[in-house]
Motif scaffolding. Structure first.
Motif, PDB file in Angstrom:
ATOM      1  N   ALA A 121       0.861  -1.298  -0.115  1.00 34.58           N
ATOM      2  CA  ALA A 121       0.188   0.086  -0.012  1.00 34.58           C
ATOM      3  C   ALA A 121       0.923   1.171   0.002  1.00 34.58           C
ATOM      4  O   ALA A 121       1.842   1.244   0.627  1.00 34.58           O
ATOM      5  N   PRO A 122       0.549   2.354  -0.684  1.00 31.03           N
ATOM      6  CA  PRO A 122       1.301   3.519  -0.688  1.00 31.03           C
ATOM      7  C   PRO A 122       1.443   4.047   0.604  1.00 31.03           C
ATOM      8  O   PRO A 122       0.365   4.183   1.377  1.00 31.03           O
ATOM      9  N   ARG A 123       2.509   4.721   0.812  1.00 32.89           N
ATOM     10  CA  ARG A 123       2.859   5.301   2.259  1.00 32.89           C
ATOM     11  C   ARG A 123       2.443   6.591   2.197  1.00 32.89           C
ATOM     12  O   ARG A 123       2.691   7.297   3.294  1.00 32.89           O
ATOM     13  N   GLY A 124       2.500   7.259   0.967  1.00 33.81           N
ATOM     14  CA  GLY A 124       2.475   8.756   0.891  1.00 33.81           C
ATOM     15  C   GLY A 124       1.179   9.071   0.957  1.00 33.81           C
ATOM     16  O   GLY A 124       0.098   8.432   0.891  1.00 33.81           O
ATOM     17  N   PRO A 125       0.705  10.485   1.386  1.00 30.28           N
ATOM     18  CA  PRO A 125      -0.473  11.123   1.519  1.00 30.28           C
ATOM     19  C   PRO A 125      -1.169  10.818   0.124  1.00 30.28           C
ATOM     20  O   PRO A 125      -0.664  11.235  -0.944  1.00 30.28           O
ATOM     21  N   GLN A 126      -2.626  10.711   0.108  1.00 26.54           N
ATOM     22  CA  GLN A 126      -3.227  10.659  -1.075  1.00 26.54           C
ATOM     23  C   GLN A 126      -3.437  12.256  -1.651  1.00 26.54           C
ATOM     24  O   GLN A 126      -3.559  13.202  -0.862  1.00 26.54           O
ATOM     25  N   PRO A 127      -3.423  12.406  -2.970  1.00 29.54           N
ATOM     26  CA  PRO A 127      -3.485  13.736  -3.538  1.00 29.54           C
ATOM     27  C   PRO A 127      -4.722  14.275  -3.178  1.00 29.54           C
ATOM     28  O   PRO A 127      -6.043  13.660  -3.177  1.00 29.54           O
ATOM     29  N   THR A 128      -4.762  15.703  -3.132  1.00 32.92           N
ATOM     30  CA  THR A 128      -5.911  16.437  -2.804  1.00 32.92           C
ATOM     31  C   THR A 128      -5.947  17.564  -3.717  1.00 32.92           C
ATOM     32  O   THR A 128      -5.143  17.592  -4.766  1.00 32.92           O
ATOM     33  N   LEU A 129      -6.984  18.443  -3.894  1.00 35.08           N
ATOM     34  CA  LEU A 129      -7.188  19.518  -4.762  1.00 35.08           C
ATOM     35  C   LEU A 129      -5.799  20.571  -4.570  1.00 35.08           C
ATOM     36  O   LEU A 129      -5.660  21.238  -5.641  1.00 35.08           O
ATOM     37  N   ASP A 130      -5.088  20.502  -3.665  1.00 36.11           N
ATOM     38  CA  ASP A 130      -3.997  21.520  -3.399  1.00 36.11           C
ATOM     39  C   ASP A 130      -2.994  21.079  -4.273  1.00 36.11           C
ATOM     40  O   ASP A 130      -2.086  22.010  -4.752  1.00 36.11           O
ATOM     41  N   ARG A 131      -2.856  19.981  -4.825  1.00 42.27           N
ATOM     42  CA  ARG A 131      -1.904  19.501  -5.739  1.00 42.27           C
ATOM     43  C   ARG A 131      -2.099  19.598  -7.201  1.00 42.27           C
ATOM     44  O   ARG A 131      -1.646  18.993  -8.265  1.00 42.27           O
ATOM     45  N   LEU A 132      -3.414  20.034  -7.682  1.00 39.82           N
ATOM     46  CA  LEU A 132      -3.729  20.474  -8.962  1.00 39.82           C
ATOM     47  C   LEU A 132      -2.740  21.287  -9.751  1.00 39.82           C
ATOM     48  O   LEU A 132      -2.577  21.072 -10.855  1.00 39.82           O
ATOM     49  N   GLY A 133      -2.151  22.073  -8.905  1.00 40.50           N
ATOM     50  CA  GLY A 133      -1.308  23.139  -9.858  1.00 40.50           C
ATOM     51  C   GLY A 133      -0.161  22.423 -10.026  1.00 40.50           C
ATOM     52  O   GLY A 133       0.365  22.730 -11.368  1.00 40.50           O
ATOM     53  N   ALA A 134       0.589  21.371  -9.382  1.00 36.37           N
ATOM     54  CA  ALA A 134       1.518  20.614  -9.613  1.00 36.37           C
ATOM     55  C   ALA A 134       1.212  19.535 -10.668  1.00 36.37           C
ATOM     56  O   ALA A 134       2.050  19.268 -11.801  1.00 36.37           O
ATOM     57  N   LEU A 135       0.048  19.133 -10.784  1.00 38.12           N
ATOM     58  CA  LEU A 135      -0.505  18.078 -11.841  1.00 38.12           C
ATOM     59  C   LEU A 135      -0.548  18.972 -13.282  1.00 38.12           C
ATOM     60  O   LEU A 135      -0.097  18.532 -14.119  1.00 38.12           O
ATOM     61  N   VAL A 136      -0.922  20.348 -13.195  1.00 42.08           N
ATOM     62  CA  VAL A 136      -1.162  20.898 -14.409  1.00 42.08           C
ATOM     63  C   VAL A 136       0.221  21.277 -15.070  1.00 42.08           C
ATOM     64  O   VAL A 136       0.502  21.388 -16.300  1.00 42.08           O
TER      65      VAL A 136
END
Length: 497
Positions: A274-289
């Motif tokens: 199972a992944p150990r990092g936090p699940q992505p949220t809306l705050d990470r949309l900028g990095a995704l873009v």
């Protein structure tokens, strides 16, 4: 090389092995008479050659390669010993004697049953070469040649042994495949049972948790002048029940997934845990873009918030929103290279609206094997939260994905408005063509057709402020346009959405 060239018979057990030992005994008994009377060899030499021929046959049950070398060596020794005695008055078989040829054929058969076909063919070639050297190059007088019959029969024996070995390997592979199929069937049955248990668990527990939530909500209205402590406790009970329902949905997703480390069916590579990092949220949309821009797409991010005050979304809503935008951008990269993409995030009191619009591709679209489940995953994510996803092509060859995710996991009673695309007209092929409206465009009454905007809006990566006053579309002369004709919309641009 297998441990046993002759598998035991089903009914007669070790009969094949017994036949090999019987053939070895026949070579031992028949060889001395032919060598002693026809060849005139001394008894010690006759016994040595006979034991060598029969021993090679018996040894082939365990060491076929060594047995073949021994049989070939005994054949050469026999041919050399008989060479000077071929001047008598009657013909003798040479260079192969009858007993020696039978023993060598048995050794070649067992060899072909035990080793790869290439090794058996090499052994056949060496046997033929030795026969040619003895009979063709060295030669003798007054003998009966046995070289050609020996080579022909050896070829038939090697082909037969290789065919039997291939058939046995095919049956073994079929047996292994049958075992794997049975294991896969058992695994599938287990997954179906897990899914059934998950559904039953969800139905039973979710029902009781819903009843608890409703009772906690209604209880203050059944009591005269409830105290603030009572209201607070009942509100806490209701909140805990709602959170338990949300967690139950996530557990249901894990139970329905064949891979617990990937409960949402993303198919992402991982080390198996199972992944150990936090699940992505809306705050990470900028990095995704930004990552999508680095991959070659022109992406604009627009955010609008029409709520009175900012409220946090449940983790499942933010994760699903992020994954939907991520999948839509991945589809744009895969199916519309070089296009312009606009990502619109609209916060409304009822929930969250998402819109990802791309223009038509500006580069050749490469084939994408393995694709085809992205939209299905988006719809499943939205449906899990009580929302919906719609996808349609645009007027000029692009594509639009629009999603609505309710805040509390239930569909709102009112129309979310900006998340719905109006059907303007139908093309000659009969499929609906959608005109993309900005999320902040005021909605008209249901019985009044809406007219698309005259010019495309240029997206910016800045949050937008909702307009307080509805705008009336005007033509170039300043006269209001007729909004009653539902004809084909004017061009809205081909290179940017």
């Amino acid at each position: 090389m297998g441990a046993d060239p002759l598998p035991p018979s089903t009914w007669l057990r070790r009969l094949p092995h017994g036949l090999v030992w019987l053939a070895a005994a026949g070579v031992l008994v028949g060889g001395p008479a032919q060598l002693r009377e026809g060849g005139g060899l001394a008894l010690p030499y006759v016994l040595l050659i006979s034991f060598g021929q029969s021993g090679a046959v018996a040894l082939a049950l365990w060491r076929p390669v060594a047995a073949w070398w021994g049989s070939t060596a005994v054949m050469v020794v026999t041919a050399v010993a008989l060479h000077d005695r071929l001047t008598a008055g009657y013909l003798r078989p040479w260079p192969w004697t009858s007993a020696g040829l039978i023993g060598h054929l048995l050794v070649l058969l067992l060899l072909a049953l035990r080793v790869r076909a290439r090794v058996a063919v090499e052994a056949l070639a060496v046997s033929a070469l030795v026969t040619y050297v003895l009979e063709g190059l060295w030669g003798a007088v007054n003998y009966q040649p046995t070289g050609i019959p020996a080579v022909l029969m050896s070829t038939v024996v090697v082909v037969l042994g290789a065919a039997l070995r291939g058939r046995r390997e095919a049956r073994a592979a079929l047996g292994r495949q049958t075992t794997l199929t049975a294991e896969e069937r058992a695994r599938r049955t287990l997954l179906e049972e897990r899914s059934r248990i998950a559904r039953e668990l969800h139905d039973v527990v979710a029902h009781h948790m819903s009843v608890i939530s409703i009772q906690a909500q209604v209880a203050p209205h059944l009591t005269e002048n409830p105290s603030d402590e009572l209201k607070e406790n009942l509100a806490g009970i209701r909140q805990n029940a709602l959170e338990a329902l949300a967690e139950l949905r996530r557990v249901l997703g894990v139970l329905r997934s064949p891979h617990p480390e990937d409960p949402y069916g993303l198919g992402e590579p991982g080390p198996g845990a199972a992944p150990r990092g936090p699940q992505p949220t809306l705050d990470r949309l900028g990095a995704l873009v930004e990552n999508t821009r680095a991959a070659g797409l022109t992406v604009a991010l627009e955010i609008e918030d029409s709520r009175g005050r900012a409220q946090a979304y449940p983790p499942g809503v933010e994760l699903s929103a992020y994954r939907i935008v991520q999948e839509a951008l991945s589809n744009a990269l895969r199916h519309a290279p070089g296009s312009t993409v606009r990502v619109e995030i609209t916060h409304i009191p009822d929930g969250l609206c998402l819109s990802v619009i791309n223009s038509r591709p500006q580069q050749p679209v490469p084939p994408s094997p393995g694709a085809g489940h992205g939209l299905l995953g988006m719809r499943e994510r939205a449906a899990m939260l009580g929302g919906h996803v719609s996808a349609a092509r645009t007027l000029h060859g692009g594509f639009n994905v629009t999603a609505f995710l309710p805040r509390d996991g239930t569909a709102p009673l009112t129309d979310p408005g900006p998340c719905v695309l109006p059907v303007v007209h139908t093309d000659p092929a009969g499929s609906p063509v959608f005109v993309l409206e900005p999320p902040h465009t005021p909605r008209t009454p249901p019985d009044t057709p809406r007219t698309p905007p005259d010019t495309p809006r240029t997206p910016h990566d800045t949050p937008r402020t909702p307009h307080d006053t509805p705008r009336t579309p005007h033509d170039t002369a300043g006269t209001p346009q007729d909004t009653t004709a539902p004809g084909p919309p004017p061009p809205t641009g081909e290179d940017r959405p």
